[in-house]
Design an enzyme around this catalytic site. Structure first.
Site, PDB file in Angstrom:
ATOM      1  N   TYR A   1       9.094  13.753  -5.330  1.00 30.75           N
ATOM      2  CA  TYR A   1       7.697  14.222  -5.295  1.00 30.75           C
ATOM      3  C   TYR A   1       7.626  15.729  -5.579  1.00 30.75           C
ATOM      4  O   TYR A   1       6.548  16.265  -5.849  1.00 30.75           O
ATOM      5  CB  TYR A   1       7.030  13.915  -3.953  1.00 30.75           C
ATOM      6  CG  TYR A   1       6.959  12.454  -3.581  1.00 30.75           C
ATOM      7  CD1 TYR A   1       7.189  11.440  -4.518  1.00 30.75           C
ATOM      8  CD2 TYR A   1       6.647  12.060  -2.278  1.00 30.75           C
ATOM      9  CE1 TYR A   1       7.130  10.112  -4.161  1.00 30.75           C
ATOM     10  CE2 TYR A   1       6.583  10.729  -1.913  1.00 30.75           C
ATOM     11  CZ  TYR A   1       6.828   9.760  -2.857  1.00 30.75           C
ATOM     12  OH  TYR A   1       6.769   8.435  -2.490  1.00 30.75           O
TER      13      TYR A   1
ATOM     14  N   HIS B   1      15.022   5.034  -2.801  1.00 32.33           N
ATOM     15  CA  HIS B   1      13.687   5.070  -3.416  1.00 32.33           C
ATOM     16  C   HIS B   1      13.410   3.850  -4.305  1.00 32.33           C
ATOM     17  O   HIS B   1      12.329   3.272  -4.271  1.00 32.33           O
ATOM     18  CB  HIS B   1      13.525   6.366  -4.217  1.00 32.33           C
ATOM     19  CG  HIS B   1      12.107   6.790  -4.380  1.00 32.33           C
ATOM     20  ND1 HIS B   1      11.700   8.099  -4.398  1.00 32.33           N
ATOM     21  CD2 HIS B   1      10.983   6.066  -4.514  1.00 32.33           C
ATOM     22  CE1 HIS B   1      10.396   8.157  -4.545  1.00 32.33           C
ATOM     23  NE2 HIS B   1       9.932   6.924  -4.626  1.00 32.33           N
TER      24      HIS B   1
ATOM     25  N   ASP C   1       5.348  10.945   4.964  1.00 31.53           N
ATOM     26  CA  ASP C   1       6.187  10.199   4.026  1.00 31.53           C
ATOM     27  C   ASP C   1       6.437  11.052   2.787  1.00 31.53           C
ATOM     28  O   ASP C   1       5.514  11.334   2.029  1.00 31.53           O
ATOM     29  CB  ASP C   1       5.517   8.880   3.632  1.00 31.53           C
ATOM     30  CG  ASP C   1       6.442   8.063   2.755  1.00 31.53           C
ATOM     31  OD1 ASP C   1       7.395   7.488   3.304  1.00 31.53           O
ATOM     32  OD2 ASP C   1       6.247   8.036   1.530  1.00 31.53           O
TER      33      ASP C   1
ATOM     34  N   LYS D   1      13.431  10.107   0.693  1.00 29.94           N
ATOM     35  CA  LYS D   1      14.045   9.037  -0.114  1.00 29.94           C
ATOM     36  C   LYS D   1      15.058   9.614  -1.087  1.00 29.94           C
ATOM     37  O   LYS D   1      14.797  10.655  -1.703  1.00 29.94           O
ATOM     38  CB  LYS D   1      12.958   8.293  -0.906  1.00 29.94           C
ATOM     39  CG  LYS D   1      11.772   7.903  -0.048  1.00 29.94           C
ATOM     40  CD  LYS D   1      10.690   7.182  -0.792  1.00 29.94           C
ATOM     41  CE  LYS D   1       9.481   7.008   0.117  1.00 29.94           C
ATOM     42  NZ  LYS D   1       8.479   8.095  -0.007  1.00 29.94           N
TER      43      LYS D   1
END
Ligand code: A2P
Length: 318
Positions: free
Chosen positions: A64, A120, A59, A89
């Site tokens: 990130y 997201h 994921d 996302k």
């Protein structure tokens, strides 16, 4: 969603599924590796190790900022791309051009497609290239530059376009409450396959799960251990369930989700915990009822609340 009879991942006699089937027929491995806050210098090695140990679901997200390292980890593992389920996302800043957002992610990961692409947050940010951090543009008062007039139907139309183009094998959302899903349902042509939300026994989101179940939308649990520092692991009731079953508290929290048809996404970069988090056991009806009821018995707690200053439609979040 159907629970199919894929290979057992349980120490108990009745097998638990290794995959759930999404509403378009795509199979999703029931436990995914979360990569939020995985530090850059260890992500590649942790992802490679995890895949070698048997993880088949990663994921990820553009924001990130470690997708390059995740992609390197996939290649270093030697596991074929086709055997790994990769989620990413679209970041809030890129909602006006989902296709371009996905291209950035694919370039970072070094992949041709993702298995699942998610919105997201149900929020669009105004771009501000001169902001100190242009990915998180802030107003002078420190709040996010949220585009309050943006209609999520436009974002979802972009998601449907990347799905139609074959760049994502399935599409879905994150952090969508029932009112937001209801609004989206007025115009969606493709029903989201997934809704990824914070989920653990302190925030089981029973009503949201029932709404999603009724429409074939699989719930995914981020922060299944409570997020950074894993605070839910310390809870005395969860520790008691763990002792009764002869497993770790983390195994209880991960198994809780799989037993209720939810996909947990535990994050770790430690070898020992990565291995531990692959273990899923069948929990008794009594244990499930106890875990299901903890929030209602005074332990309700949401642990991740970014300061969007925006009503996301969740009862427990002002
Ligand atoms: P680490 O990455 O050092 O293993 P969540 O999955 O809910 O987001 O929780 C992630 C947090 O839980 C991280 O701090 C992670 O630390 C820690 N963690 C992950 N797996 C375990 C485990 N099996 N036991 C204890 N802590 C864990």
């Amino acid at each position: 969603m159907t629970l199919d009879a894929a290979p057992a991942t349980t120490i108990n006699e009745r097998p638990l599924p290794a995959t759930f089937t999404l509403n378009n027929g795509v199979e999703i491995p029931t436990v995914g590796l979360g990569t939020w806050q995985a530090p850059l210098n260890v992500t590649r090695e942790a992802v490679s190790f995890a895949l070698k140990q048997g993880y088949r679901h990663l994921d990820c997200a553009y924001i990130y900022l470690n997708e390059r390292e995740v992609g390197e980890g996939i290649r270093a593992s030697g596991v074929p791309r086709s055997e790994v389920f990769v989620t990413s996302k679209v970041w809030n800043l890129h909602q006006d051009d989902v296709g371009a957002g996905l291209e950035r992610t694919l370039e970072n990961l070094g992949l041709e497609y993702v298995d699942l692409y998610l919105v997201h947050w149900p929020i669009r940010f105004f771009p501000d290239p001169s902001a100190p951090n242009p990915l998180r543009p802030l107003n002078p008062d420190g709040t996010y530059k949220v585009d309050r007039a943006w209609d999520q139907a436009r974002t979802w139309a972009g998601m449907e376009a990347v799905y139609a183009a074959g760049k994502a094998r399935a599409i879905g959302v994150c952090n969508f409450s029932v009112p937001y899903l209801e609004a989206l349902s007025r115009t969606w042509k493709v029903v989201p396959a997934v809704n990824q939300v914070e989920n653990h026994p302190f925030l089981p989101q029973h009503a949201l799960k029932a709404w999603c179940d009724a429409r074939g939308i699989v719930l995914e649990a981020y922060s299944p251990l409570g997020g950074p520092g894993a605070p839910v692991l310390q809870d005395e009731d969860i520790v008691a369930v763990a002792k009764r079953n002869g497993v770790s508290p983390a195994t209880v929290l991960i198994s809780y989700q799989v037993n209720r048809g939810v996909v947990p996404l535990p994050k770790s970069v430690s070898h020992e915990r990565l291995v531990q988090n692959l273990r899923v056991v069948r929990l008794s009806a009594e244990d499930m009822a106890l875990l299901d009821g903890l929030a209602a018995r005074g332990k309700a707690q949401r642990l991740n609340k970014p300061p969007f200053c925006w009503d996301l439609g969740f009862d427990d979040w002002d």
